[in-house]
Write a protein that holds these residues in place. Structure first.
Motif, PDB file in Angstrom:
ATOM      1  N   GLU A 163      14.603 -12.212   4.949  1.00 17.18           N
ATOM      2  CA  GLU A 163      15.280 -11.837   6.181  1.00 17.18           C
ATOM      3  C   GLU A 163      16.339 -10.677   5.597  1.00 17.18           C
ATOM      4  O   GLU A 163      16.889  -9.902   6.184  1.00 17.18           O
ATOM      5  CB  GLU A 163      16.278 -12.880   6.712  1.00 17.18           C
ATOM      6  CG  GLU A 163      15.415 -13.990   7.553  1.00 17.18           C
ATOM      7  CD  GLU A 163      14.645 -14.997   6.464  1.00 17.18           C
ATOM      8  OE1 GLU A 163      15.040 -15.027   5.177  1.00 17.18           O
ATOM      9  OE2 GLU A 163      13.646 -15.594   6.930  1.00 17.18           O
ATOM     10  N   ASP A 164      16.809 -10.598   4.463  1.00 19.09           N
ATOM     11  CA  ASP A 164      17.566  -9.442   3.766  1.00 19.09           C
ATOM     12  C   ASP A 164      17.054  -8.052   3.563  1.00 19.09           C
ATOM     13  O   ASP A 164      17.678  -6.984   3.688  1.00 19.09           O
ATOM     14  CB  ASP A 164      18.394  -9.900   2.610  1.00 19.09           C
ATOM     15  CG  ASP A 164      19.091 -11.229   2.550  1.00 19.09           C
ATOM     16  OD1 ASP A 164      19.431 -11.650   3.533  1.00 19.09           O
ATOM     17  OD2 ASP A 164      19.183 -12.019   1.620  1.00 19.09           O
ATOM     18  N   VAL A 165      15.735  -8.125   3.758  1.00 19.12           N
ATOM     19  CA  VAL A 165      14.964  -6.922   3.452  1.00 19.12           C
ATOM     20  C   VAL A 165      14.785  -6.185   4.704  1.00 19.12           C
ATOM     21  O   VAL A 165      14.450  -6.505   5.583  1.00 19.12           O
ATOM     22  CB  VAL A 165      13.770  -7.292   2.911  1.00 19.12           C
ATOM     23  CG1 VAL A 165      13.003  -5.908   2.475  1.00 19.12           C
ATOM     24  CG2 VAL A 165      13.695  -8.040   1.511  1.00 19.12           C
ATOM     25  N   GLY A 166      15.369  -4.963   4.556  1.00 15.68           N
ATOM     26  CA  GLY A 166      15.271  -3.820   5.782  1.00 15.68           C
ATOM     27  C   GLY A 166      14.384  -2.684   5.514  1.00 15.68           C
ATOM     28  O   GLY A 166      14.173  -2.027   6.612  1.00 15.68           O
ATOM     29  N   LEU A 167      13.777  -2.660   4.181  1.00 13.82           N
ATOM     30  CA  LEU A 167      12.888  -1.517   4.017  1.00 13.82           C
ATOM     31  C   LEU A 167      11.792  -1.842   3.183  1.00 13.82           C
ATOM     32  O   LEU A 167      12.104  -2.701   2.227  1.00 13.82           O
ATOM     33  CB  LEU A 167      13.636  -0.280   3.357  1.00 13.82           C
ATOM     34  CG  LEU A 167      12.781   0.945   2.947  1.00 13.82           C
ATOM     35  CD1 LEU A 167      12.295   1.514   3.800  1.00 13.82           C
ATOM     36  CD2 LEU A 167      13.853   1.539   1.913  1.00 13.82           C
ATOM     37  N   LEU A 168      10.709  -1.756   3.121  1.00 14.30           N
ATOM     38  CA  LEU A 168       9.422  -2.069   2.602  1.00 14.30           C
ATOM     39  C   LEU A 168       8.776  -0.891   2.207  1.00 14.30           C
ATOM     40  O   LEU A 168       8.246  -0.059   3.351  1.00 14.30           O
ATOM     41  CB  LEU A 168       8.547  -3.084   3.217  1.00 14.30           C
ATOM     42  CG  LEU A 168       7.500  -3.562   2.160  1.00 14.30           C
ATOM     43  CD1 LEU A 168       7.163  -5.006   2.324  1.00 14.30           C
ATOM     44  CD2 LEU A 168       5.997  -2.797   2.470  1.00 14.30           C
ATOM     45  N   VAL A 169       8.422  -0.480   1.187  1.00 10.54           N
ATOM     46  CA  VAL A 169       7.580   0.746   0.891  1.00 10.54           C
ATOM     47  C   VAL A 169       6.523   0.265  -0.137  1.00 10.54           C
ATOM     48  O   VAL A 169       6.710  -0.307  -1.202  1.00 10.54           O
ATOM     49  CB  VAL A 169       8.295   1.851   0.036  1.00 10.54           C
ATOM     50  CG1 VAL A 169       7.469   3.273  -0.242  1.00 10.54           C
ATOM     51  CG2 VAL A 169       9.517   2.217   1.029  1.00 10.54           C
ATOM     52  N   HIS A 170       5.218   0.566   0.340  1.00 12.05           N
ATOM     53  CA  HIS A 170       3.929   0.061  -0.481  1.00 12.05           C
ATOM     54  C   HIS A 170       3.212   1.355  -1.138  1.00 12.05           C
ATOM     55  O   HIS A 170       3.086   2.377  -0.301  1.00 12.05           O
ATOM     56  CB  HIS A 170       2.867  -0.646   0.367  1.00 12.05           C
ATOM     57  CG  HIS A 170       1.627  -1.177  -0.446  1.00 12.05           C
ATOM     58  ND1 HIS A 170       1.822  -1.945  -1.549  1.00 12.05           N
ATOM     59  CD2 HIS A 170       0.455  -0.771  -0.045  1.00 12.05           C
ATOM     60  CE1 HIS A 170       0.454  -2.151  -1.994  1.00 12.05           C
ATOM     61  NE2 HIS A 170      -0.266  -1.234  -1.430  1.00 12.05           N
ATOM     62  N   ALA A 171       2.973   1.275  -2.213  1.00 12.81           N
ATOM     63  CA  ALA A 171       2.301   2.412  -3.039  1.00 12.81           C
ATOM     64  C   ALA A 171       0.937   1.999  -3.778  1.00 12.81           C
ATOM     65  O   ALA A 171       0.967   0.814  -4.268  1.00 12.81           O
ATOM     66  CB  ALA A 171       3.068   3.133  -3.924  1.00 12.81           C
ATOM     67  N   ALA A 172      -0.004   2.724  -3.508  1.00 13.66           N
ATOM     68  CA  ALA A 172      -1.267   2.317  -4.051  1.00 13.66           C
ATOM     69  C   ALA A 172      -2.200   3.798  -4.322  1.00 13.66           C
ATOM     70  O   ALA A 172      -1.886   4.897  -3.671  1.00 13.66           O
ATOM     71  CB  ALA A 172      -2.082   1.399  -3.336  1.00 13.66           C
ATOM     72  N   CYS A 173      -3.186   3.554  -5.187  1.00 18.77           N
ATOM     73  CA  CYS A 173      -4.068   4.878  -5.333  1.00 18.77           C
ATOM     74  C   CYS A 173      -5.355   4.662  -4.959  1.00 18.77           C
ATOM     75  O   CYS A 173      -5.986   5.560  -4.703  1.00 18.77           O
ATOM     76  CB  CYS A 173      -4.190   4.706  -7.023  1.00 18.77           C
ATOM     77  SG  CYS A 173      -2.683   5.427  -7.756  1.00 18.77           S
ATOM     78  N   TRP A 174      -5.764   3.357  -4.956  1.00 15.59           N
ATOM     79  CA  TRP A 174      -7.410   3.184  -4.627  1.00 15.59           C
ATOM     80  C   TRP A 174      -7.531   2.454  -3.312  1.00 15.59           C
ATOM     81  O   TRP A 174      -6.588   2.312  -2.700  1.00 15.59           O
ATOM     82  CB  TRP A 174      -7.949   2.551  -5.772  1.00 15.59           C
ATOM     83  CG  TRP A 174      -9.575   2.485  -5.864  1.00 15.59           C
ATOM     84  CD1 TRP A 174     -10.097   1.022  -5.688  1.00 15.59           C
ATOM     85  CD2 TRP A 174     -10.508   3.438  -5.542  1.00 15.59           C
ATOM     86  NE1 TRP A 174     -11.609   1.496  -5.841  1.00 15.59           N
ATOM     87  CE2 TRP A 174     -11.740   2.548  -5.649  1.00 15.59           C
ATOM     88  CE3 TRP A 174     -10.509   4.762  -5.414  1.00 15.59           C
ATOM     89  CZ2 TRP A 174     -12.976   3.390  -5.478  1.00 15.59           C
ATOM     90  CZ3 TRP A 174     -11.815   5.365  -5.189  1.00 15.59           C
ATOM     91  CH2 TRP A 174     -12.652   4.604  -5.140  1.00 15.59           C
ATOM     92  N   TYR A 175      -8.960   2.147  -2.917  1.00 15.05           N
ATOM     93  CA  TYR A 175      -9.305   1.843  -1.951  1.00 15.05           C
ATOM     94  C   TYR A 175      -8.757   0.388  -1.699  1.00 15.05           C
ATOM     95  O   TYR A 175      -8.666  -0.461  -2.459  1.00 15.05           O
ATOM     96  CB  TYR A 175     -10.843   1.610  -1.872  1.00 15.05           C
ATOM     97  CG  TYR A 175     -11.628   0.987  -0.670  1.00 15.05           C
ATOM     98  CD1 TYR A 175     -11.412   1.471   0.461  1.00 15.05           C
ATOM     99  CD2 TYR A 175     -12.170  -0.084  -0.671  1.00 15.05           C
ATOM    100  CE1 TYR A 175     -12.277   0.772   1.898  1.00 15.05           C
ATOM    101  CE2 TYR A 175     -12.997  -0.707   0.354  1.00 15.05           C
ATOM    102  CZ  TYR A 175     -12.722  -0.108   1.665  1.00 15.05           C
ATOM    103  OH  TYR A 175     -13.298  -0.530   2.863  1.00 15.05           O
ATOM    104  N   PRO A 176      -8.015   0.127  -0.386  1.00 14.67           N
ATOM    105  CA  PRO A 176      -7.339  -1.328  -0.203  1.00 14.67           C
ATOM    106  C   PRO A 176      -8.358  -2.478   0.438  1.00 14.67           C
ATOM    107  O   PRO A 176      -7.701  -3.286   0.660  1.00 14.67           O
ATOM    108  CB  PRO A 176      -6.468  -0.914   0.840  1.00 14.67           C
ATOM    109  CG  PRO A 176      -6.883   0.166   1.688  1.00 14.67           C
ATOM    110  CD  PRO A 176      -8.009   1.057   0.668  1.00 14.67           C
ATOM    111  N   GLY A 177      -9.715  -2.007   0.366  1.00 22.34           N
ATOM    112  CA  GLY A 177     -10.422  -3.149   0.789  1.00 22.34           C
ATOM    113  C   GLY A 177     -10.920  -2.992   2.249  1.00 22.34           C
ATOM    114  O   GLY A 177     -12.033  -3.485   2.716  1.00 22.34           O
TER     115      GLY A 177
END
Length: 336
Positions: A71-85
């Motif tokens: 509940e404390d998290v106000g920002l999420l950033v996800h990084a990747a390079c390849w096909y996510p499925g």
């Protein structure tokens, strides 16, 4: 940029199971000559979890490790390079739902190739400073370089790709590492190194197995190797020198340097020689067990430093991100 009151509270990494280079050589999937040059002993291979699922596992582990409530998290950033499925899908929203379980966080997906994790750190620090009510930020990476679409052992030279999810929690609450400074630099003239002469397709399903070696050969017909080398080294060193200047520090004062998990020969040529440091000051030897984790090498390195207790309070680490495109993001962090 020099930062005040920004901390990387904790870091986590979840890897696939080790698959030995010797077994890959014996099966004809990896050349003995390339194995000798790279020194790669094994690589992390995920048989069951996709890249997004690895990121979720790492994100949950990061929150648990730091005792941080979702509940404390106000920002999420996800990084990747390849096909996510899946095609046409919001991976960041999936990680948000699986790890945080609430919609009060702003979630972004970042595509900066192998520099994705470090770019996310730089962006998160900016938002935490600009929007104090953000709370904490959760930054994740996750890739599964699955065959046959991605021949992890042979698609490139000098490195082997490993499967892992990583995460860091960034906030204004002291703990883990204090973020001292960051810097970024880019060299778009090198963009074609990972595009080559390939045509643009209508769908990913039209593409065959990825062959980065062939793409690079195509690009090197337009730009000499010597020029590529100079531009690559100049870009990295520009980012490193700027970051160290912002931190009012020098390289000799770093207790550790986290560089990409390349094979031995490529690591020396692209990182160690320009920086003028020995491999022992890095986590390169560990990288020879797990492989290059796409956007996650630096976050994995921070987790490794926490796990091993290698740094004492007050000691500093330089993290260097390098991504196709080309871009470099560096950070100086101080153990709290």
């Amino acid at each position: 940029m020099r930062w005040q009151g920004i901390y990387v509270e904790t870091a986590s990494v979840v890897t696939g199971e080790p698959q030995s280079a010797a077994a890959a050589v014996a099966a004809g999937r990896y050349s003995a000559e390339e194995a000798a040059r790279s020194g790669q002993r094994s690589v992390a291979v995920s048989r069951d979890l996709s890249g997004p699922e690895l990121a979720v596992a790492a994100g949950r582990a990061g929150l648990r490790r730091g005792g941080r409530a979702a509940e404390d998290v106000g920002l999420l950033v996800h990084a990747a390079c390849w096909y996510p499925g899946l095609e046409f899908w919001n991976v960041a929203a999936y990680v948000q739902q699986q790890v945080l379980g609430h919609g009060r966080a702003v979630a972004f997906e970042l595509r900066q190739m192998s520099n994705g994790g470090m770019s996310a750190l730089d962006l998160a620090a900016s938002r935490l400073q600009a929007v104090p009510g953000t709370g904490a930020a959760l930054l994740t990476t996750g890739d599964r370089f699955a065959e046959p679409a991605f021949p992890r052992w042979t698609t490139d030279r000098g490195l082997v790709f490993g499967d892992a999810g990583t995460a860091v929690v960034v906030s204004r609450d002291p703990g883990g590492f204090r973020l001292v400074a960051t810097s970024a630099y880019s060299e778009p003239e090198l963009e074609g190194l990972h595009r080559g002469d390939e045509p643009f397709l209508l769908s990913g399903s039209e593409a065959g197995p990825l062959d980065l070696v062939a793409r690079k050969k195509g690009f090197l017909r337009r730009m000499p190797t010597a020029e590529v080398t100079v531009r690559n080294e100049t870009g990295m060193m520009t980012a490193v020198k700027q970051c160290l200047a912002e931190a009012e520090a020098d390289l000799s004062g770093m207790a550790a340097v986290i560089v990409p998990f390349f094979g031995r020969e490529l690591l020396d040529r692209q990182c160690l020689a320009p920086l003028g440091i020995p491999a022992e000051r890095t986590l390169g030897d560990w990288g020879l067990d797990i492989g290059h984790l796409g956007a996650g090498d630096q976050f994995a390195g921070l987790a490794r430093l926490l796990d091993t207790g290698r740094l004492r309070p007050g000691e500093r680490v330089l993290a260097v991100g390098v991504g196709a495109g080309f871009s470099w993001t560096c950070a100086v962090l101080e153990r709290v």
